[in-house]
Design a protein around this motif. Structure first.
Motif, PDB file in Angstrom:
ATOM      1  N   ALA B 117       0.836  -1.203   0.000  1.00 60.99           N
ATOM      2  CA  ALA B 117       0.000   0.000   0.000  1.00 60.99           C
ATOM      3  C   ALA B 117       0.873   1.256   0.000  1.00 60.99           C
ATOM      4  O   ALA B 117       0.597   2.218  -0.724  1.00 60.99           O
ATOM      5  N   PHE B 119       3.932   1.459  -1.092  1.00 62.12           N
ATOM      6  CA  PHE B 119       4.577   1.527  -2.408  1.00 62.12           C
ATOM      7  C   PHE B 119       3.666   2.232  -3.413  1.00 62.12           C
ATOM      8  O   PHE B 119       4.101   3.106  -4.172  1.00 62.12           O
ATOM      9  N   LEU B 120       2.359   1.880  -3.377  1.00 60.81           N
ATOM     10  CA  LEU B 120       1.396   2.529  -4.269  1.00 60.81           C
ATOM     11  C   LEU B 120       1.265   4.011  -3.945  1.00 60.81           C
ATOM     12  O   LEU B 120       1.108   4.842  -4.845  1.00 60.81           O
ATOM     13  N   ALA B 121       1.333   4.350  -2.632  1.00 60.21           N
ATOM     14  CA  ALA B 121       1.240   5.764  -2.246  1.00 60.21           C
ATOM     15  C   ALA B 121       2.453   6.548  -2.751  1.00 60.21           C
ATOM     16  O   ALA B 121       2.347   7.726  -3.089  1.00 60.21           O
ATOM     17  N   ILE B 127      -1.803   4.254 -14.896  1.00 55.85           N
ATOM     18  CA  ILE B 127      -2.852   3.549 -15.638  1.00 55.85           C
ATOM     19  C   ILE B 127      -4.204   3.707 -14.944  1.00 55.85           C
ATOM     20  O   ILE B 127      -5.221   3.946 -15.586  1.00 55.85           O
ATOM     21  N   PHE B 128      -4.206   3.591 -13.599  1.00 60.40           N
ATOM     22  CA  PHE B 128      -5.453   3.735 -12.848  1.00 60.40           C
ATOM     23  C   PHE B 128      -5.774   5.196 -12.561  1.00 60.40           C
ATOM     24  O   PHE B 128      -6.772   5.486 -11.919  1.00 60.40           O
ATOM     25  N   GLN B 129      -4.900   6.125 -12.969  1.00 59.61           N
ATOM     26  CA  GLN B 129      -5.026   7.543 -12.631  1.00 59.61           C
ATOM     27  C   GLN B 129      -5.076   7.770 -11.118  1.00 59.61           C
ATOM     28  O   GLN B 129      -5.833   8.609 -10.635  1.00 59.61           O
ATOM     29  N   TRP B 130      -4.260   6.960 -10.383  1.00 59.87           N
ATOM     30  CA  TRP B 130      -4.115   7.182  -8.945  1.00 59.87           C
ATOM     31  C   TRP B 130      -2.923   8.112  -8.762  1.00 59.87           C
ATOM     32  O   TRP B 130      -1.812   7.785  -9.193  1.00 59.87           O
ATOM     33  N   MET B 131      -3.115   9.235  -8.112  1.00 62.99           N
ATOM     34  CA  MET B 131      -1.990  10.157  -8.010  1.00 62.99           C
ATOM     35  C   MET B 131      -1.100   9.816  -6.811  1.00 62.99           C
ATOM     36  O   MET B 131      -1.519   9.147  -5.875  1.00 62.99           O
ATOM     37  N   VAL B 133       0.883  10.253  -3.400  1.00 65.33           N
ATOM     38  CA  VAL B 133       0.497  10.922  -2.165  1.00 65.33           C
ATOM     39  C   VAL B 133       1.741  11.463  -1.463  1.00 65.33           C
ATOM     40  O   VAL B 133       1.712  12.505  -0.812  1.00 65.33           O
TER      41      VAL B 133
END
Lengths: 184, 184
Positions: B117, B119-121, B127-131, B133
């Motif tokens: 989690a 790592f994603l932040a 691709i998912f348009q998650w910016m 943080v």
């Protein structure tokens, strides 16, 4: 109850489940028309955690099958204990034990990470303004969910294998002195 | 080399590191002014994986300390093996073994999930348009990173404890017959 047969059965089942997980994730794809004319194809390559999962599960399945192939000549001939002198390959037995333990922990970590990433894809995060992905690619996500369930069962089997591997190694040691092989 | 002392040392170190991880995550917060007048405060409650990590690590630390407190009366008196008859509490020893194994796997899973989690932040997902943080809450993210490193070291120590626990249990069994206690 025959330890060697049980172990072989567990290893084959775990390898099959790991291959199944890798295939379910690796061959999953869904194409969807988003807004007017933009076509998006979802594959496992969209998420790093799923790429890692496919690789780790494939390698772990390969390791378990290789272990079965070589077991008669390397590790397990030593574990049968009756005909072959026990102290012949202690380093090899420890090597197999550590490989088994490393496999279960790495597979377990890859599975947990993929589960967390998929969970975020399902729920999104309103605080981070991350939008949900799975309401658009539902069939894709259901298949990933099934794969993760397979991976979980495989992890449980690998845990059982690691217990058996620890049992086979540690039963050879003396109950009273630390790390002294039992008298034959 | 004294198994009991080594185990106590490992359990205390692991518990301290687990508490440190939980505290570093739990008391981490950063307030930042975003656009004109919107103030955002980042805490571990923004991410489910971090909430789970704080709880799991606290419970695991508590378990390890309780185990140390009760060990003389419950589990480990049985493991010393010389003065006390070996077959007195086999179920209790198996119970402790399974608790130790469950602890290490649950802590490991919580740590892996929190790492994924985080790592994603840090990276976001184009691709998912998650910016991302962490480019806005840098100090917060650095502290979480330190906490996850502590958690990783704690997991390694818990793995060592689980090996020791398996060793203490399985060395009592016969090397030739399956699940038969060794002759005293």
């Amino acid at each position: 109850m025959d330890t060697v047969k049980t172990e072989s059965f567990l290893r084959i089942s775990a390898a099959l489940l790991l291959v199944l997980t890798a295939c379910l994730v690796g061959f999953d794809s869904q194409t969807k028309l988003l807004f007017y004319s933009i076509v998006r194809k979802a594959t496992f390559r969209d998420m790093n955690a799923l790429i890692v999962l496919v690789w780790v599960d494939s390698v772990a399945a390969g390791y378990n099958l290789l272990h079965l192939l070589f077991k008669s000549s390397l590790c397990s001939s030593w574990f049968k204990g009756k005909n072959i002198p026990m102290v012949s390959h202690p380093y090899m037995a420890w090597f197999c034990f550590f490989l088994d333990q490393a496999t279960v922990y790495v597979v377990f970590a890859a599975n947990s990470a993929a589960m967390e990433a998929s969970f975020l894809a399902v729920t999104g995060s309103s605080i981070f303004q991350w939008m949900k992905v799975c309401n658009r690619f539902t069939r894709f996500c259901v298949q990933i969910g099934g794969a993760l369930l397979c991976g979980l069962v495989a992890s449980v089997l690998l845990t059982a294998i690691s217990f058996l591997s620890a049992f086979s190694l540690f039963r050879l040691y003396s109950p009273n002195q630390f790390l002294v092989l039992k008298s034959r």
